[in-house]
Design a protein around this motif. Structure first.
Motif, PDB file in Angstrom:
ATOM      1  N   ASP A 116      88.643  -7.000  84.913  1.00 35.15           N
ATOM      2  CA  ASP A 116      88.564  -7.497  86.288  1.00 35.15           C
ATOM      3  C   ASP A 116      88.626  -9.018  86.256  1.00 35.15           C
ATOM      4  N   GLU A 117      89.586  -9.606  86.976  1.00 42.41           N
ATOM      5  CA  GLU A 117      89.753 -11.060  86.959  1.00 42.41           C
ATOM      6  C   GLU A 117      88.508 -11.781  87.459  1.00 42.41           C
ATOM      7  N   GLN A 118      87.860 -11.231  88.470  1.00 44.17           N
ATOM      8  CA  GLN A 118      86.654 -11.872  88.986  1.00 44.17           C
ATOM      9  C   GLN A 118      85.545 -11.864  87.940  1.00 44.17           C
ATOM     10  N   LEU A 119      85.456 -10.773  87.188  1.00 38.12           N
ATOM     11  CA  LEU A 119      84.456 -10.720  86.127  1.00 38.12           C
ATOM     12  C   LEU A 119      84.824 -11.633  84.961  1.00 38.12           C
ATOM     13  N   ASP A 120      86.118 -11.901  84.743  1.00 39.97           N
ATOM     14  CA  ASP A 120      86.511 -12.907  83.744  1.00 39.97           C
ATOM     15  C   ASP A 120      85.909 -14.262  84.098  1.00 39.97           C
ATOM     16  N   LEU A 121      86.003 -14.634  85.383  1.00 38.06           N
ATOM     17  CA  LEU A 121      85.444 -15.920  85.822  1.00 38.06           C
ATOM     18  C   LEU A 121      83.930 -15.935  85.639  1.00 38.06           C
ATOM     19  N   ILE A 122      83.295 -14.823  85.986  1.00 37.02           N
ATOM     20  CA  ILE A 122      81.845 -14.739  85.832  1.00 37.02           C
ATOM     21  C   ILE A 122      81.463 -14.805  84.354  1.00 37.02           C
ATOM     22  N   ALA A 123      82.254 -14.154  83.483  1.00 32.51           N
ATOM     23  CA  ALA A 123      81.979 -14.215  82.041  1.00 32.51           C
ATOM     24  C   ALA A 123      82.046 -15.650  81.539  1.00 32.51           C
ATOM     25  N   GLY A 124      83.004 -16.432  82.071  1.00 28.85           N
ATOM     26  CA  GLY A 124      83.096 -17.827  81.679  1.00 28.85           C
ATOM     27  C   GLY A 124      81.851 -18.610  82.037  1.00 28.85           C
ATOM     28  N   ARG A 125      81.282 -18.309  83.188  1.00 28.37           N
ATOM     29  CA  ARG A 125      80.043 -18.980  83.596  1.00 28.37           C
ATOM     30  C   ARG A 125      78.871 -18.539  82.718  1.00 28.37           C
ATOM     31  N   VAL A 126      78.818 -17.255  82.399  1.00 26.64           N
ATOM     32  CA  VAL A 126      77.750 -16.759  81.529  1.00 26.64           C
ATOM     33  C   VAL A 126      77.850 -17.412  80.157  1.00 26.64           C
ATOM     34  N   LEU A 127      79.070 -17.598  79.666  1.00 28.19           N
ATOM     35  CA  LEU A 127      79.262 -18.230  78.359  1.00 28.19           C
ATOM     36  C   LEU A 127      78.740 -19.666  78.359  1.00 28.19           C
ATOM     37  N   ARG A 128      78.745 -20.292  79.534  1.00 31.38           N
ATOM     38  CA  ARG A 128      78.236 -21.677  79.643  1.00 31.38           C
ATOM     39  C   ARG A 128      76.747 -21.731  79.951  1.00 31.38           C
ATOM     40  N   GLY A 129      76.085 -20.579  79.978  1.00 29.85           N
ATOM     41  CA  GLY A 129      74.637 -20.575  80.091  1.00 29.85           C
ATOM     42  C   GLY A 129      74.075 -20.096  81.402  1.00 29.85           C
TER      43      GLY A 129
END
Length: 313
Positions: free
Chosen positions: A89-102
């Protein structure tokens, strides 16, 4: 809980569970226990001679995983090895990027208004070769059951996987909800709206029409069955007037709105009012008749939920 670590690769797993989507600041419900892996769950893909991907391609076990797309292929293979049909899911890709940043997954899902019933994240502090990454993902089938959407992010040699069991519409009285949908649509028309750069004053109410409701339900069912969005059926080429006629509606004109990934009539209406084009359709003073329908998506669908309004005169 301890995870089996493959070679020297360290994996950290964070599992979070919640009730249906709650706005930021609202206390989540009690933790929901994760289900067990289904009986007969196949083992994780063998990593000695390569990693088998969906479709049969095999990644070299020594390939360095350096991109989100390659990591996503390994994630997809892992879900399939657990008997789960999950979709990126593209939206979850963006959310994963935020999670990766803390940032926390719960907060990011809330900010994105992503309707999630359960959610979890898996963090790899250090990427490696394909067989190492596949090994770090493996043997966690109990934590894959029921999750049908995922997103990934890779940055600076680190990776994050977030995965979600989407919340779905829970309406014990679907027809009552659709009448509610009409009532709040009529209230929006009565109040007047600004739709982009166009201002609409108060306009007349709509009356329920079972034929338009049947047309709307036909479109909801087709979008779920054929996995598409929009107003033209890719299988038949039918458009809103065609579906209305097939449902017995003989009015002079028909219009249609569609909303996705929302759980209530109120959320669906707000999504439509926030879109200038949909808002203009909804506020068109020529409409006098109304029908609506909703439906839950199935694994593999583009969206979790589908809502359709049909208008006629």
């Amino acid at each position: 809980m301890k995870l089996k670590i493959h070679s020297s690769l360290v994996a950290a797993l964070t599992l979070l569970s919640a009730g249906l989507f709650l706005p930021p600041g609202v206390q989540a419900q009690a933790t929901v226990p994760l289900p067990s892996a289904p009986a007969g769950t196949p083992p994780a893909p063998a990593t000695g001679s390569g990693v088998t991907l969906p479709g049969g391609a095999v990644l070299s076990p020594d390939l360095l995983v350096a991109s989100a797309d390659v990591f996503a292929q390994l994630v997809q293979a892992d879900f399939l090895s657990c008997g789960q049909d999950a979709r990126r899911d593209e939206q979850l890709d963006l959310i994963a990027g935020r999670v990766l940043r803390g940032f926390t997954l719960k907060a990011e899902l809330g900010s994105a208004r992503y309707p999630a019933k359960r959610f979890a994240s898996f963090v790899l502090p250090r990427l490696g070769r394909a067989n190492q990454v596949a090994g770090a993902l493996a043997n966690q089938c109990a934590h894959r059951v029921g999750f049908s959407r995922y997103g990934v992010a890779v940055q600076d040699g680190r990776a994050t996987l977030v995965y979600v069991q989407p919340a779905q519409i829970e309406a014990s009285d679907p027809h009552g909800w659709m009448l509610r949908f009409m009532a709040i649509t009529n209230e929006a028309r009565r109040q007047g709206q600004r739709c982009g750069d166009q201002l609409f004053g108060t306009t007349g109410p709509l009356r329920w029409d079972d034929r338009l409701a049947s047309s709307a339900q036909m479109h909801v069912n087709d979008m779920i069955r054929l996995n598409f969005r929009g107003h033209v059926n890719p299988e038949t080429g039918s458009e809103p007037p065609d579906r209305a006629r097939a449902s017995g509606y003989t009015g002079a004109a028909v219009g249609e709105n569609a909303a996705y990934n929302v759980l209530t009539p109120e959320e669906a209406l707000q999504a439509l009012l926030d879109s200038p084009g949909h808002c203009r359709t909804l506020m068109n003073p020529d409409w006098t008749a109304f029908g609506a329908a909703m439906g839950n998506g199935v694994p593999g669908n583009i969206f979790n939920t589908y809502w359709v309004q049909d208008f006629g005169r």
